[in-house]
Design a protein around this motif. Sequence first.
Motif, PDB file in Angstrom:
ATOM      1  N   VAL A 303      52.468  60.165  42.538  1.00  0.00           N
ATOM      2  CA  VAL A 303      51.023  60.063  42.722  1.00  0.00           C
ATOM      3  C   VAL A 303      50.737  60.168  44.217  1.00  0.00           C
ATOM      4  CG1 VAL A 303      49.013  58.554  42.507  1.00  0.00           C
ATOM      5  CG2 VAL A 303      50.704  58.659  40.661  1.00  0.00           C
ATOM      6  N   SER A 304      49.915  61.131  44.594  1.00  0.00           N
ATOM      7  CA  SER A 304      49.652  61.384  46.006  1.00  0.00           C
ATOM      8  C   SER A 304      48.520  60.498  46.522  1.00  0.00           C
ATOM      9  CB  SER A 304      49.279  62.850  46.224  1.00  0.00           C
ATOM     10  OG  SER A 304      48.034  63.143  45.601  1.00  0.00           O
ATOM     11  N   ALA A 305      48.422  60.414  47.858  1.00  0.00           N
ATOM     12  CA  ALA A 305      47.344  59.637  48.471  1.00  0.00           C
ATOM     13  C   ALA A 305      45.964  60.175  48.099  1.00  0.00           C
ATOM     14  CB  ALA A 305      47.528  59.603  49.993  1.00  0.00           C
ATOM     15  N   PRO A 306      45.730  61.502  48.105  1.00  0.00           N
ATOM     16  CA  PRO A 306      44.411  61.993  47.674  1.00  0.00           C
ATOM     17  C   PRO A 306      44.077  61.613  46.234  1.00  0.00           C
ATOM     18  CG  PRO A 306      45.547  63.692  48.907  1.00  0.00           C
ATOM     19  CD  PRO A 306      46.540  62.589  48.692  1.00  0.00           C
ATOM     20  N   GLU A 307      45.053  61.656  45.340  1.00  0.00           N
ATOM     21  CA  GLU A 307      44.809  61.260  43.950  1.00  0.00           C
ATOM     22  C   GLU A 307      44.430  59.788  43.869  1.00  0.00           C
ATOM     23  OE1 GLU A 307      47.607  63.808  40.990  1.00  0.00           O
ATOM     24  OE2 GLU A 307      48.675  62.619  42.482  1.00  0.00           O
ATOM     25  N   LEU A 308      45.144  58.957  44.608  1.00  0.00           N
ATOM     26  CA  LEU A 308      44.854  57.521  44.579  1.00  0.00           C
ATOM     27  C   LEU A 308      43.495  57.238  45.199  1.00  0.00           C
ATOM     28  CD1 LEU A 308      45.746  54.656  43.967  1.00  0.00           C
ATOM     29  CD2 LEU A 308      46.975  54.607  46.150  1.00  0.00           C
ATOM     30  N   ARG A 309      43.191  57.906  46.301  1.00  0.00           N
ATOM     31  CA  ARG A 309      41.899  57.694  46.949  1.00  0.00           C
ATOM     32  C   ARG A 309      40.761  58.129  46.025  1.00  0.00           C
ATOM     33  NH1 ARG A 309      42.901  60.290  51.089  1.00  0.00           N
ATOM     34  NH2 ARG A 309      43.514  58.618  52.483  1.00  0.00           N
ATOM     35  N   PHE A 310      40.942  59.236  45.331  1.00  0.00           N
ATOM     36  CA  PHE A 310      39.915  59.729  44.409  1.00  0.00           C
ATOM     37  C   PHE A 310      39.690  58.730  43.273  1.00  0.00           C
ATOM     38  CE2 PHE A 310      38.452  62.531  40.890  1.00  0.00           C
ATOM     39  CZ  PHE A 310      37.302  63.007  41.488  1.00  0.00           C
ATOM     40  N   ALA A 311      40.785  58.168  42.751  1.00  0.00           N
ATOM     41  CA  ALA A 311      40.669  57.162  41.693  1.00  0.00           C
ATOM     42  C   ALA A 311      39.975  55.912  42.221  1.00  0.00           C
ATOM     43  CB  ALA A 311      42.055  56.810  41.161  1.00  0.00           C
ATOM     44  N   LEU A 312      40.284  55.540  43.449  1.00  0.00           N
ATOM     45  CA  LEU A 312      39.653  54.360  44.053  1.00  0.00           C
ATOM     46  C   LEU A 312      38.161  54.591  44.245  1.00  0.00           C
ATOM     47  CD1 LEU A 312      39.828  51.591  45.391  1.00  0.00           C
ATOM     48  CD2 LEU A 312      40.527  52.717  47.509  1.00  0.00           C
ATOM     49  N   GLN A 313      37.786  55.779  44.706  1.00  0.00           N
ATOM     50  CA  GLN A 313      36.378  56.103  44.881  1.00  0.00           C
ATOM     51  C   GLN A 313      35.643  56.092  43.544  1.00  0.00           C
ATOM     52  OE1 GLN A 313      36.788  59.858  46.856  1.00  0.00           O
ATOM     53  NE2 GLN A 313      36.825  58.966  48.895  1.00  0.00           N
ATOM     54  N   GLY A 314      36.308  56.626  42.509  1.00  0.00           N
ATOM     55  CA  GLY A 314      35.710  56.611  41.184  1.00  0.00           C
ATOM     56  C   GLY A 314      35.525  55.199  40.669  1.00  0.00           C
ATOM     57  N   GLU A 315      36.482  54.327  40.973  1.00  0.00           N
ATOM     58  CA  GLU A 315      36.405  52.926  40.551  1.00  0.00           C
ATOM     59  C   GLU A 315      35.234  52.218  41.222  1.00  0.00           C
ATOM     60  OE1 GLU A 315      38.243  49.910  38.184  1.00  0.00           O
ATOM     61  OE2 GLU A 315      38.563  52.062  38.343  1.00  0.00           O
ATOM     62  N   GLN A 316      34.973  52.592  42.465  1.00  0.00           N
ATOM     63  CA  GLN A 316      33.919  51.943  43.228  1.00  0.00           C
ATOM     64  C   GLN A 316      32.602  52.712  43.166  1.00  0.00           C
ATOM     65  OE1 GLN A 316      35.864  51.740  47.046  1.00  0.00           O
ATOM     66  NE2 GLN A 316      36.862  49.805  46.560  1.00  0.00           N
TER      67      GLN A 316
END
Length: 474
Positions: A303-316
């Motif tokens: 899992v890449s940093a952009p994927e994790l950041r995108f999921a985090l943004q979606g969560e918030q």
Amino acid sequence: MNLTMPFFDRARVLVIGDVMLDRYWHGNTSRISPEAPVPVIKVSQSEERPGGAANVALNIAALGAAACLIGTIGDDDAGIVLQNRLKAASIHTDFQISRNKPTITKLRVISRHQQILRMDFEESFDARDSNEFARKAGLIMPQMDALVLSDYAKGSLQDCQALIAMARMRRIPVLVDPKGKDFSRYRGATLLTPNLQEFEQVVGGCDSEQQMVSKGSALMQELDLQALLVTRGEQGMTLLRPNQPELHLPARAREVFDVTGAGDTVIAVVAAVMASGQPLTEAVALANLAAGIAVGKLGTAAVSAPELRFALQGEQGSERGVVSEEQLLQAVEDARARGEKIVFTNGCFDIIHAGHVGYLEEARKLGHRLIVAINSDASVKRLKGEGRPINPVDRRMAVLAGLEAVDWVLYFEDDTPERLLRNLKPDVLVKGGDYREHQVVGGDIVKGYGGSVKVLSFIDSCSTTAIVNKIRQQ
């Protein structure tokens, strides 16, 4: 919990454990073999990925952290392939070579996204195959921020206590993905991350969450652990810490495609986040998000940093809408990492009318993401004169952000968007109105780095100025 993306480039993590090579053969099946009642797979594609502890290191590197890996491989082609794959991912390896045992290899046959067969090529390692681990770890440990012990019960981790003691002496957190029915070999670790089945093999069955918490607390006390993270599949994960309330995190996966390697992702993210300086609770919450991404992929996958950041943004709820320039730069970088095409347009957008809406919908069709940059109030006044804008910048941005076609909205103080274009480098610059391509401000900048410029017409001959004049006349 207010989560933020860590500075992974500051984190250095040492991984020690059972490394392996995962091989995948993909093909279609349309008939049963005449020799036996088994499907015939016509292999059309093959791939090789680092597995086990190597997959943990790969996940850490994919986040942008520095990963070092110690393990045992055979003196064979599989070992060479594994080393090359890890080198390509910028992972530092220091392997001990076994002269009489092969590199652990798992071959999976996949047809129509389903695993049909798995074949394991392995022999258990013994103390002779890992007797250099402590020496190798001692050389690199002082530069590390976290230690991960990735145990797949293949024999590489013969002396966990020596490695744990070495890390504790330097106050480096030790995270362990355990195996087996005896967790005493991990005594003194900072965190254990068993799945529920592994946990119950050690403490016995748990008929309720209360029982799981009670048995987990007893285990932490017995083994001098600072924390215990039990991953529970579709029930999410539970973090236990001595004398603190338990933290239950629900599963985040929208669709479970393959759970292979999900545990590797969890411990890798927790380690990388802690190594970057963030607390354990935030590390676990981010790992929970990453696990949801991992199980949506086929096979062992990082899992890449952009994927994790995108999921985090979606969560918030911040994956789109009004953003600052700094936030937009990061969002555009992540979008490009996902292969998305960026479209940019700009204007005053003082009174949003049907012409604007249709124009923005057409602009959005030119790519995957649409940025709308609007002039600040002072800039609009300079361009349009006294009495403009009618609507202040915050209201103009709020209306634009509510349009389905618009992904990101920001404002700029300059009279032209040229500085923004140089920083963002969109793939397509769009302008509406009676312009010719060479008249579009900033077009030369975009074309200079290989982008394109498009001119679209406002529909229905709408004009904000005309609307304002009509209102004033009435």
